[in-house]
Design a protein around this motif. Structure first.
Motif, PDB file in Angstrom:
ATOM      1  N   SER A 124     -39.893  -7.344  54.954  1.00  0.00           N
ATOM      2  CA  SER A 124     -40.749  -7.049  56.115  1.00  0.00           C
ATOM      3  C   SER A 124     -42.190  -6.825  55.675  1.00  0.00           C
ATOM      4  O   SER A 124     -43.137  -7.194  56.386  1.00  0.00           O
ATOM      5  N   VAL A 153     -44.725  -9.733  55.651  1.00  0.00           N
ATOM      6  CA  VAL A 153     -45.213 -10.330  56.896  1.00  0.00           C
ATOM      7  C   VAL A 153     -46.656  -9.907  57.131  1.00  0.00           C
ATOM      8  O   VAL A 153     -46.989  -8.717  57.088  1.00  0.00           O
ATOM      9  N   TRP A 169     -48.431 -14.393  63.844  1.00  0.00           N
ATOM     10  CA  TRP A 169     -47.483 -13.412  63.306  1.00  0.00           C
ATOM     11  C   TRP A 169     -46.080 -14.000  63.214  1.00  0.00           C
ATOM     12  O   TRP A 169     -45.371 -13.819  62.216  1.00  0.00           O
ATOM     13  N   ALA A 170     -45.658 -14.717  64.259  1.00  0.00           N
ATOM     14  CA  ALA A 170     -44.330 -15.319  64.258  1.00  0.00           C
ATOM     15  C   ALA A 170     -44.163 -16.304  63.106  1.00  0.00           C
ATOM     16  O   ALA A 170     -43.119 -16.355  62.459  1.00  0.00           O
ATOM     17  N   SER A 191     -45.800 -16.248  60.240  1.00  0.00           N
ATOM     18  CA  SER A 191     -45.734 -15.483  58.999  1.00  0.00           C
ATOM     19  C   SER A 191     -44.373 -14.823  58.828  1.00  0.00           C
ATOM     20  O   SER A 191     -43.795 -14.811  57.729  1.00  0.00           O
ATOM     21  N   TYR A 192     -43.850 -14.288  59.916  1.00  0.00           N
ATOM     22  CA  TYR A 192     -42.548 -13.605  59.879  1.00  0.00           C
ATOM     23  C   TYR A 192     -41.448 -14.601  59.503  1.00  0.00           C
ATOM     24  O   TYR A 192     -40.610 -14.340  58.636  1.00  0.00           O
ATOM     25  N   ARG A 193     -41.458 -15.756  60.154  1.00  0.00           N
ATOM     26  CA  ARG A 193     -40.432 -16.745  59.854  1.00  0.00           C
ATOM     27  C   ARG A 193     -40.538 -17.235  58.414  1.00  0.00           C
ATOM     28  O   ARG A 193     -39.517 -17.484  57.754  1.00  0.00           O
ATOM     29  N   ALA A 237     -40.908  -2.190  58.369  1.00  0.00           N
ATOM     30  CA  ALA A 237     -40.381  -2.722  59.626  1.00  0.00           C
ATOM     31  C   ALA A 237     -40.924  -1.946  60.817  1.00  0.00           C
ATOM     32  O   ALA A 237     -41.216  -2.519  61.874  1.00  0.00           O
ATOM     33  N   LEU A 259     -44.458  -2.963  61.446  1.00  0.00           N
ATOM     34  CA  LEU A 259     -44.453  -4.263  62.100  1.00  0.00           C
ATOM     35  C   LEU A 259     -44.225  -4.093  63.603  1.00  0.00           C
ATOM     36  O   LEU A 259     -44.966  -4.650  64.428  1.00  0.00           O
ATOM     37  N   ARG A 303     -38.546 -10.919  68.307  1.00  0.00           N
ATOM     38  CA  ARG A 303     -37.613 -10.619  67.219  1.00  0.00           C
ATOM     39  C   ARG A 303     -36.346 -11.456  67.349  1.00  0.00           C
ATOM     40  O   ARG A 303     -35.849 -12.016  66.362  1.00  0.00           O
ATOM     41  N   ILE A 309     -37.290 -15.167  66.385  1.00  0.00           N
ATOM     42  CA  ILE A 309     -37.585 -15.398  64.968  1.00  0.00           C
ATOM     43  C   ILE A 309     -36.339 -15.195  64.116  1.00  0.00           C
ATOM     44  O   ILE A 309     -36.038 -16.003  63.219  1.00  0.00           O
TER      45      ILE A 309
END
Length: 216
Positions: A65, A68, A86-87, A89-91, A114, A117, A143, A146
């Motif tokens: 986490s 991200v 952000w999505a 980067s998270y993925r 987390a 985030l 969430r 992703i």
């Protein structure tokens, strides 16, 4: 001559080694005995830092986490662009560490990265003008999307055997055996398609929210 000193056992070193083990072999490969062997220490040494295997896995999940990027919520980007960046980067973080996704999917719990985030996403949506309840729903929605995209590969679910999909049974799957070889490109395109549709839908909802706010 003095004997070379062993590297000091630290939380960072334990988490890094456990993450490498999860990446390479999956969650089932992690045990305190195996981890101690990888670190070159005795099993009880780990208990000075972590009480259980689950605590170690929670720390590994939080280290992912922490990878991200959250800067898009602080540099003036509009909420829709920030959510998209952000999505992505998270993925990317989940794509690099897919085996830890089941732990991450449990929710943030008490994990600091987390929670930061979740706080960043919720705060950015409220600051943009979304009502708090809607902001909570957006965080949950993103969430789900992703995490779901990282739990498995659509393309990877098809075998590369041309005889596996009999046209008599599956008349439209004649090329399905080719999907596995194009897995990364197909999954990436599917993620982008879904993300664009999701954000477009949210933008439409946001317009109605602003209208309701102006009228009320």
């Amino acid at each position: 001559m003095a004997r070379p000193r062993k590297p000091l056992l630290s939380i960072d070193r334990i988490v890094r080694t456990a993450r490498e083990l999860v990446d390479a072999e999956g969650l089932a490969a992690v045990s305190t005995r195996r981890l101690a062997a990888e670190l070159g220490v005795s099993g009880p040494s780990l208990y000075n830092h972590f009480r259980t295997k689950d605590e170690i896995l929670e720390a590994v999940a939080d280290s992912v986490s922490a990878q991200v990027d959250l800067s898009m919520f602080e540099d003036g980007r509009d909420w829709r662009t920030a959510l998209r960046d952000w999505a992505v980067s998270y993925r990317a973080a989940l794509r690099d560490h897919p085996n830890i996704v089941p732990v991450l999917a449990r929710g943030p719990g008490r994990r600091p990265a987390a929670l930061r985030l979740a706080d960043a996403v919720y705060g950015a949506m409220v600051d943009a003008g979304w009502p708090p309840a809607r902001a909570t729903s957006i965080g949950a929605l993103m969430r789900y999307f992703i995490m779901g995209s990282a739990l498995g590969s659509f393309a990877g679910g098809f075998v590369d055997d041309a005889d596996a999909y009999d046209p008599a049974d599956y008349p439209r799957l004649g090329q399905a055996h080719l999907l596995a070889d194009r897995q990364e490109r197909i999954d990436e395109r599917a993620f982008e398609t879904g993300l664009s549709a999701l954000l477009a839908g949210l933008a439409e909802q946001f317009g109605r929210v602003r209208e309701e706010s102006a009228g009320g």
